[in-house]
Structures are given as structure tokens and as C-alpha cells.
Design a protein around this motif. Structure first.
Motif, PDB file in Angstrom:
ATOM      1  N   SER A  14      38.846  40.501  47.138  1.00 38.95           N
ATOM      2  CA  SER A  14      38.769  39.975  45.799  1.00 38.95           C
ATOM      3  C   SER A  14      37.866  41.206  44.817  1.00 38.95           C
TER       4      SER A  14
ATOM      5  N   THR B 236      45.160  48.306  36.903  1.00 38.40           N
ATOM      6  CA  THR B 236      44.286  47.233  36.760  1.00 38.40           C
ATOM      7  C   THR B 236      43.195  46.965  37.411  1.00 38.40           C
TER       8      THR B 236
ATOM      9  N   ARG C  48      45.440  38.460  41.731  1.00 38.45           N
ATOM     10  CA  ARG C  48      45.635  37.559  42.432  1.00 38.45           C
ATOM     11  C   ARG C  48      46.664  38.363  43.684  1.00 38.45           C
ATOM     12  N   ARG C  49      47.661  38.814  43.095  1.00 40.29           N
ATOM     13  CA  ARG C  49      48.544  39.542  43.722  1.00 40.29           C
ATOM     14  C   ARG C  49      47.734  40.499  44.765  1.00 40.29           C
TER      15      ARG C  49
ATOM     16  N   ASN D 204      46.611  36.284  31.247  1.00 47.51           N
ATOM     17  CA  ASN D 204      47.258  35.584  32.403  1.00 47.51           C
ATOM     18  C   ASN D 204      47.886  36.806  33.430  1.00 47.51           C
ATOM     19  N   THR D 205      48.582  37.837  32.740  1.00 45.64           N
ATOM     20  CA  THR D 205      49.183  38.969  33.506  1.00 45.64           C
ATOM     21  C   THR D 205      48.149  39.502  33.951  1.00 45.64           C
TER      22      THR D 205
ATOM     23  N   GLU E 288      46.022  39.068  47.606  1.00 49.26           N
ATOM     24  CA  GLU E 288      46.940  38.478  48.704  1.00 49.26           C
ATOM     25  C   GLU E 288      47.422  39.698  49.483  1.00 49.26           C
TER      26      GLU E 288
ATOM     27  N   GLN F 139      45.408  38.321  35.296  1.00 52.69           N
ATOM     28  CA  GLN F 139      44.980  37.513  36.332  1.00 52.69           C
ATOM     29  C   GLN F 139      45.908  37.449  37.509  1.00 52.69           C
ATOM     30  N   TYR F 140      47.123  37.498  37.114  1.00 51.24           N
ATOM     31  CA  TYR F 140      48.469  37.401  38.164  1.00 51.24           C
ATOM     32  C   TYR F 140      48.167  38.558  39.049  1.00 51.24           C
ATOM     33  N   ARG F 141      47.665  39.763  38.531  1.00 49.38           N
ATOM     34  CA  ARG F 141      47.731  40.930  39.178  1.00 49.38           C
ATOM     35  C   ARG F 141      46.454  40.950  40.305  1.00 49.38           C
TER      36      ARG F 141
ATOM     37  N   HIS G 175      48.469  40.256  28.415  1.00 53.67           N
ATOM     38  CA  HIS G 175      48.088  39.173  28.434  1.00 53.67           C
ATOM     39  C   HIS G 175      47.014  38.577  29.536  1.00 53.67           C
TER      40      HIS G 175
END
Length: 464
Positions: A417, A378, A408-409, A401-402, A412, A404-406, A399
């Protein structure tokens, strides 16, 4: 004379009688008077039966005709004098054999020409024997000495041919080695054998011709026990010959690739020619290495950047040697034309560079690699898409959204960023440094080339 041995003894006695001797003298005299025509028939038959002779120019065939005449005269002298052929009778054979070898005639074709010449001569003997018993006996009496002459002459010719070939091969090796040393010193040959050797390998007078340098080292496969006096030397010469057969520029440059065994390494200088594709050549070298691997020859191969002419060959040679150090212990191909400057710097990094990576990043990448590398993929896809999340998701076939989730992970876990250039570069550097390490698990056979998304050092490949 007893009747018990009458048949055999009678034949031997009759062979030495005056009628047989007279017939023998007649046959030999007729052959001598017809020598030039016989030689023409022999050469014509050679052209008809031996394709290598049919393809030769007239000057070559005139030389062959002259040799046939000399052989026929020599045979007749031995037969007239009823004696054994001696080395001095065929002293001219050595130079003729050298000329055939120099002309590129194979040894089998050269000896076949002797057979044809003998056949034409013997058929002429039989044609002149006639139908009388004395004539046939005279012809038969010539068979054994003719066979002895042909065996003696062809054996000496074959030995002379092989001696010249060995000498020529040694000279060629010496000339190519001398040429290589001249080129690696950054000089261009201007005359003599070196210039001829350079032109034969596509290294013409244009000193700006694009070139590459390939350095290969033969590795001992762990499962193979060396056999013979020097198995490594045999493998080096086999690999050297394979590299020499590969013409980098094809029809653009012609000739063979200059390839020389230089102590424990092999050095080759493929000529790309104008418009040549270095990456295509790297693919072919990779394929060559894999074909040699199937024969039990394991290579570690380094390929330089494109050298813009002979003056840059010393630097290219040093590049090719140095990049081999990036390969794992089981060898592979380290091709600089496939490696970006960023990847090269990562490959050459020391432990200090790795120690500078934030432990949080190292921890994430280690865990991610053990789980399949989706987060690493990613990061790469996001960078390749110029920070466009939708494009990165399409390339990853996930997707948005997937994706975007990665992101953020990753933020974190690492505190970085991916939308900040400095943070993204730091992550990419950490990935490249990790990719530059040798493979540690059996599923990663190619260093940094597990998937298209997880490719960090595409120019460095280990054993397939």
C-alpha cells in the motif's frame, strides 16, 4: 662587347662603376648617420600597423626599438662589406624572439614587425637615391642583399620563437602536471612555479575555496576506425584543451580551469568560487561533452561532489573516478551534485540488493516500463506530493479517480500500500534499483531520465 648583349651587360657594367659605388656608399653613410631616427619611425609604424604592438607597454617598445637599431646596424655592416649575412651577425635574435613569445606576441605579428622594419629601411634607401641614374642604380643594387638579409633574419627569428614556445609549452605542461599531483595528494603549493600555476588557474591561497574534480575518459566510437599514430592521444589532448578553456567561476574566479592529461584519463579541477552553482557547472560540462561528441570525441565523464578546499581533493578525485562506473558503455556524464544519496546507493547496489526485491514488484515494474511507465510515475508523484492524492493527480494531469485506481492496481499486484511508509519506501527502492541498470531499449537514451516523472538517476546521463 657584342651589340647583341649590350643592354644587359651594359647595365651590369654600369652598376659596378665608380659613380654607382660612390652613390651606394653615400646612401649607406646617410642611413648610418640617421639610424636612431629610422628606428623611431619603424617602431611608430609597427604601432600603427600591428595592434598587438600598439597594446604593449613602453618598456616593450623600447626593447623593440633597440632590436631595430641592432638590425639596421647589422644590415649596414653587411652592405658596407658587400658580404652575405651570417648567423653570428644576428645572434641576439634568439633572446629577442623568446621575449616576444613570453610577452604573448603572436608569431604572425612578430614576423610582420620584421616586414615593417624592412619596409621603412627600404623606403629610406629609395628616398636617398635621388633622381640621378647612378643613384637609382645604387638603390637597386641594394634590393637583393636587403631581401636576403630580411629572409635570413626573419627565418632565424621564427625558428627561435617556435623553439621557445615549444619549450615554454613543455614547461607549462610539466608544471601543471606537477601541480595536479601536489593537489591530488591534498597539499597546497606555497612557492615557485607551482604556486604561480595554481594562481593562474584560480587556485589561490584560500584553501577553503569550493572546487570540483572532473575525470574524463575518451571512448572509441564503435563506427570510427582509429587513424594516425595515436588517435586516442589526440582526442584526449583536444578534450583536455576544451576543459581548460572552461572557467567554472567566470568573473568570480578568473583564469583557466586546471586540466591535465594523466595517462589514459583527463583530470580537471574547476573552481566554483563562493556562491558558485555546481549544478549549473554540470549542465555546462554536459553541453561540452555533447559539443565534443559532434567532433567524434566520445567521453565518459565523472564529476565529484563539491570539495571544500584543496585538502578534500584526493577524496573528490576518487569520487569522480568511481562514479564513471555507473555510466553505460557509450559514455555520458555521471554528476554527483545531481544525485541524491538515495540514488547513489541504488546506483552502487549489487545483484544481492536486486534479488531482495519482491518478484511481484519486479514483475509490475518491468511490465509498466514496457507500457510507458504510468504506474511508476504515479508512485513517484504520490511520494513527491507527501501522500496527497489530489496533488499527485494534478502533477500527473489526471483525474483523482484515475490516480486512486492506479494505487489500487499497484496494491493488488504487489501487496504493498502506497499509504504505508515502509511499503512506499520499498517500492521507491525497487524503482531506483531498476533505473540504475543500463538502458536496454533504443528509446531510453538517458539512463533514468525518460520523463520528469520517471527520473531516477538525473545525475547520470548517457550519450544524447
Amino acid at each position: 662587347m657584342s651589340s647583341g648583349s649590350g643592354g644587359r651587360a651594359g647595365a651590369e657594367t654600369f652598376t659596378g662603376t665608380e659613380p654607382v659605388r660612390a652613390q651606394r656608399a653615400r646612401i649607406l653613410s646617410e642611413l648610418l648617420s640617421d639610424l636612431d631616427r629610422l628606428a623611431e619611425v619603424a617602431v611608430a609604424t609597427m604601432r600603427a600597423e600591428i595592434p598587438a604592438y600598439a597594446a604593449q607597454p613602453e618598456a616593450f617598445l623600447a626593447d623593440v626599438r633597440d632590436q631595430v637599431v641592432r638590425h639596421y646596424r647589422g644590415k649596414l655592416a653587411v652592405l658596407f662589406e658587400d658580404r652575405t649575412v651570417k648567423p653570428e651577425d644576428i645572434a641576439y635574435v634568439r633572446q629577442a624572439a623568446a621575449r616576444r613569445a613570453r610577452a604573448g606576441v603572436a608569431l604572425a605579428d612578430y614576423i610582420n614587425a620584421f616586414r615593417v622594419g624592412q619596409q621603412v629601411f627600404w623606403e629610406s634607401v629609395l628616398a636617398r637615391a635621388g633622381h640621378t641614374y647612378a643613384g637609382r642604380e645604387a638603390a637597386l643594387s641594394l634590393a637583393a642583399p636587403l631581401m636576403r638579409y630580411c629572409d635570413f633574419a626573419s627565418t632565424h627569428a621564427a625558428n627561435a620563437y617556435m623553439e621557445f614556445q615549444q619549450y615554454a609549452a613543455a614547461e607549462a605542461v610539466r608544471e601543471t602536471r606537477d601541480l595536479l599531483e601536489t593537489l591530488l595528494a591534498g597539499a597546497a603549493p606555497t612557492r615557485g612555479p607551482q604556486l604561480a600555476a595554481a594562481q593562474a588557474h584560480g587556485l589561490g591561497p584560500d584553501v577553503r575555496t569550493p572546487l570540483l574534480v572532473v575525470v574524463a575518459v575518451v571512448l572509441d566510437p564503435p563506427s570510427v576506425v582509429p587513424r594516425g599514430p595515436d588517435r586516442g592521444a589526440d582526442a584526449r589532448h583536444a578534450a583536455c584543451a576544451a576543459l581548460a578553456r572552461m572557467s567554472a567561476g567566470g568573473a568570480r574566479t578568473g583564469g583557466r580551469t586546471l586540466s591535465v592529461v594523466r595517462q589514459s584519463e583527463i583530470v580537471a579541477i574547476p573552481v566554483l568560487g563562493q556562491g558558485g552553482d555546481p549544478e549549473e557547472l554540470c549542465d555546462r560540462l554536459q553541453a561540452l561533452r555533447e559539443s565534443l561528441l559532434a567532433e567524434g570525441i566520445v567521453l565518459a565523464m565523472g564529476i565529484s561532489t563539491v570539495a571544500a578546499g584543496i585538502a578534500h581533493l584526493p577524496q573528490a578525485y576518487q569520487e569522480a573516478r568511481a562514479v564513471i562506473d555507473f555510466l553505460p558503455e557509450d559514455g555520458g556524464v555521471a554528476a554527483l551534485p545531481r544525485i541524491t544519496p538515495f540514488q547513489y546507493l541504488a546506483l552502487g547496489a549489487d545483484d544481492t540488493a536486486r534479488n531482495l526485491v519482491d518478484p511481484r514488484i519486479t514483475s509490475l515494474l518491468d511490465e509498466d516500463r514496457a507500457r510507458g511507465g504510468v504506474l511508476t510515475a504515479t508512485i513517484r508523484a504520490f511520494a513527491a506530493a507527501d501522500l496527497n492524492l489530489r496533488t499527485a493527480a494534478e502533477r500527473l494531469q489526471i483525474h483523482p479517480n484515475t490516480a486512486q485506481y492506479r494505487l489500487r492496481r499497484i496494491q493488488e499486484r504487489t501487496g504493498r500500500s502506497l499509504r504505508r511508509i515502509d511499503d512506499l519506501v520499498e517500492l521507491l527502492v525497487a524503482i531506483a534499483l531498476q533505473d540504475s541498470l543500463p538502458p536496454t531499449n533504443p528509446e531510453r537514451k538517458k539512463l533514468g531520465t525518460a520523463t520528469d516523472e520517471d527520473r531516477g538517476t538525473s545525475g547520470v546521463r548517457s550519450s544524447p
